[in-house]
Scaffold this motif. Structure first.
Motif, short mmCIF file in Angstrom:
data_model
loop_
_atom_site.label_atom_id
_atom_site.label_comp_id
_atom_site.label_asym_id
_atom_site.label_seq_id
_atom_site.Cartn_x
_atom_site.Cartn_y
_atom_site.Cartn_z
N THR A 1 -97.54 -53.06 47.28
CA THR A 1 -96.78 -51.96 47.14
C THR A 1 -97.33 -50.82 46.42
O THR A 1 -98.24 -51.29 45.49
N GLY B 1 -90.73 -43.00 50.82
CA GLY B 1 -92.06 -43.34 50.42
C GLY B 1 -92.62 -42.75 49.41
O GLY B 1 -93.53 -41.89 49.61
N VAL C 1 -95.35 -37.80 58.06
CA VAL C 1 -96.54 -37.68 57.26
C VAL C 1 -97.63 -39.04 57.81
O VAL C 1 -98.70 -38.99 57.99
N VAL D 1 -97.59 -33.67 60.79
CA VAL D 1 -98.38 -32.92 59.94
C VAL D 1 -99.84 -33.56 60.16
O VAL D 1 -99.94 -34.54 60.31
N GLY E 1 -99.57 -42.12 46.85
CA GLY E 1 -100.27 -40.87 46.85
C GLY E 1 -99.49 -39.60 47.02
O GLY E 1 -99.24 -38.59 46.44
N1 LIG Z 1 -100.67 -36.54 58.56
C1 LIG Z 1 -101.60 -36.42 57.52
O1 LIG Z 1 -102.33 -35.49 57.44
C2 LIG Z 1 -101.91 -37.43 56.22
C3 LIG Z 1 -102.35 -37.08 55.24
C4 LIG Z 1 -102.22 -38.14 54.26
C5 LIG Z 1 -101.70 -39.44 54.22
N2 LIG Z 1 -100.99 -39.54 55.52
C6 LIG Z 1 -100.40 -40.90 55.79
O2 LIG Z 1 -99.48 -40.77 55.02
C7 LIG Z 1 -98.88 -42.30 54.49
C8 LIG Z 1 -98.73 -42.23 53.11
O3 LIG Z 1 -100.10 -41.80 52.50
P1 LIG Z 1 -100.22 -42.19 50.94
O4 LIG Z 1 -101.79 -41.68 50.49
O5 LIG Z 1 -99.14 -41.69 50.08
O6 LIG Z 1 -100.23 -44.02 50.92
P2 LIG Z 1 -100.04 -44.85 49.75
O7 LIG Z 1 -100.33 -44.46 48.52
O8 LIG Z 1 -100.35 -46.32 50.34
O9 LIG Z 1 -98.25 -44.90 49.79
C9 LIG Z 1 -97.40 -45.56 50.71
C10 LIG Z 1 -96.11 -45.15 50.76
O10 LIG Z 1 -95.31 -45.55 51.92
C11 LIG Z 1 -94.26 -46.40 51.23
N3 LIG Z 1 -93.66 -47.37 52.15
C12 LIG Z 1 -94.01 -48.56 52.54
N4 LIG Z 1 -92.90 -49.06 53.10
C13 LIG Z 1 -92.31 -48.16 53.41
C14 LIG Z 1 -91.01 -48.11 54.22
N5 LIG Z 1 -90.57 -49.22 54.89
N6 LIG Z 1 -90.14 -47.15 54.08
C15 LIG Z 1 -90.67 -45.86 53.43
N7 LIG Z 1 -91.84 -45.83 52.87
C16 LIG Z 1 -92.36 -47.03 52.77
C17 LIG Z 1 -94.84 -47.03 49.95
O11 LIG Z 1 -93.81 -47.52 49.15
P3 LIG Z 1 -93.65 -49.07 48.51
O12 LIG Z 1 -95.12 -49.28 48.45
O13 LIG Z 1 -92.98 -48.74 47.07
O14 LIG Z 1 -92.96 -49.79 49.37
C18 LIG Z 1 -95.71 -45.63 49.54
O15 LIG Z 1 -94.66 -45.13 48.68
C19 LIG Z 1 -100.18 -43.09 55.18
O16 LIG Z 1 -99.72 -43.71 56.33
C20 LIG Z 1 -101.15 -42.15 55.25
O17 LIG Z 1 -102.19 -42.56 56.42
C21 LIG Z 1 -101.36 -38.62 56.59
#
Ligand SMILES: NC(=O)c1ccc[n+]([C@@H]2O[C@H](COP(=O)([O-])OP(=O)(O)OC[C@H]3O[C@@H](n4cnc5c(N)ncnc54)[C@H](OP(=O)(O)O)[C@@H]3O)[C@@H](O)[C@H]2O)c1
Length: 321
Positions: free
Chosen positions: A312, A149, A239, A262, A153
């Motif tokens: 996406t 993914g 994550v 994390v 962000g």
């Molecule tokens: N644990 C923490 O402290 C923490 C901190 C920050 C974020 N997060 C979490 O981390 C996640 C990502 O955050 P973000 O800000 O990067 O969100 P984002 O900008 O919405 O990006 C989401 C990512 O997940 C991908 N994705 C969608 N379907 C997928 C699949 N089947 N397999 C693998 N990847 C897939 C998307 O790819 P496509 O859209 O290209 O399919 C995109 O790259 C969220 O769930 C957020 O809540 C957690």
């Protein structure tokens, strides 16, 4: 000033643009004229009221990542002045607003080579990526990392950090635009996570040896397969996850592998200092360049929440007051 307010938990429609009084800084705080506010998936979970005892008191203004200019300085803040360019790692009053109050500790200088829109995409994604890769997985140069993914962000941030230290990066995305984006960002191997059988492509790209680290954005869908992609003593950092997962524990035993989660808000003060130093150095050198996929006006906050969950990803969505 204008701000997005939430008076009840619910869908994106509960985000309403309202006129509210301008904030004044308390001792130890500054007021920032917000030029851009970052939209994070976490903002949508909070808006929906899914954090139980940790839900914010209503009404509230969402958002923790803002970038802008210091407009007023409270008593006791000696090292920031009116006009300084800054970004935040949290605010007191919420980032989806024309102005935000923040404590001195929540405010960081924004290097001149970073735009305000980029500044709104720094803290949550980049700090999470750094913590996952280096403080938790202890990734080392030369290792293979799967950013599962990589088009959003956290993923683009992880890709840039990993490239900067010499990790070999396998990056996944789910759209042609996303694949182009992660390719442009220098991923060594690019794979579409919506293509059937893509796991084999990942394994083949490691000559069957597996990956040392996985940064997993959707563990409920992928965790079981991630374990089968690991090399000996591989590490998976969860994550993001939006449900339950089934795993085969033997996949962990046979590799002496580990899975960890994390939580960005769980960092200690020394760890936060380390993260701040890494972000500052990477931004100034240009190794870290937040990717702004969409800039929307503040009143489009409901659309931004729908897009970050429903479509996406292509870098960051930011709101411009
Ligand atoms: N644990 C923490 O402290 C923490 C901190 C920050 C974020 N997060 C979490 O981390 C996640 C990502 O955050 P973000 O800000 O990067 O969100 P984002 O900008 O919405 O990006 C989401 C990512 O997940 C991908 N994705 C969608 N379907 C997928 C699949 N089947 N397999 C693998 N990847 C897939 C998307 O790819 P496509 O859209 O290209 O399919 C995109 O790259 C969220 O769930 C957020 O809540 C957690």
């Amino acid at each position: 000033m204008q701000a997005i307010r939430v008076h009840r938990f619910g869908g994106p429609e509960v985000l309403t643009l309202e006129d509210v009084p301008d904030p004044s800084p308390q001792p130890g705080e500054v007021v920032i004229g917000v030029r851009a506010a970052g939209v994070n998936p976490y903002d949508t979970y909070m808006r929906a009221g899914s954090y139980g005892a940790r839900n914010p008191a209503l009404p509230y203004t969402p958002g923790s990542d803002a970038a802008g200019v210091v407009e007023a300085v409270g008593a006791g803040v000696a090292d920031l002045g009116v006009g300084d360019r800054v970004f935040t790692s949290g605010t007191v009053t919420g980032a989806y607003a024309a102005k935000a109050r923040a404590t001195r500790e929540q405010v960081h200088r924004l290097p001149d080579n970073v735009t305000f829109a980029q500044g709104a995409g720094i803290y949550v994604p980049y700090a999470t990526a750094y913590r996952s890769l280096f403080q938790l997985a202890r990734a080392r140069p030369g290792e293979r990392v799967l950013v599962h993914g990589a088009s959003g962000g956290v993923g683009t941030a992880a890709l840039q950090f990993a490239r900067a230290v010499g990790l070999r990066v396998i990056a996944t995305a789910g759209s042609e635009e996303g694949l182009d984006l992660v390719r442009r960002e220098g991923a060594d191997v690019v794979v579409n996570h919506r293509t059937p059988g893509y796991h084999q492509q990942i394994l083949d790209s490691t000559q069957g040896e597996g990956v040392d680290v996985v940064l997993e954005m959707l563990a409920n869908v992928n965790l079981g397969q991630d374990l089968k992609l690991l090399a000996t003593r591989g590490r998976v950092v969860i994550v993001g996850s939006r449900g339950d997962a089934t795993i085969t524990p033997r996949d962990l035993m046979t590799r002496e592998a580990s899975v960890m989660g994390v939580l960005l808000w769980g960092v200690s003060r020394p760890e936060a200092t380390e993260i701040g130093a890494a972000l500052g150095a990477g931004l100034r050198s240009g190794a870290l360049r937040p990717i702004v996929g969409a800039e929307l006006p503040l009143r489009a906050a409901p659309e931004a929440h729908e897009r970050i969950i429903g479509s996406t990803a292509l870098g960051k969505i930011v709101l411009v007051p």
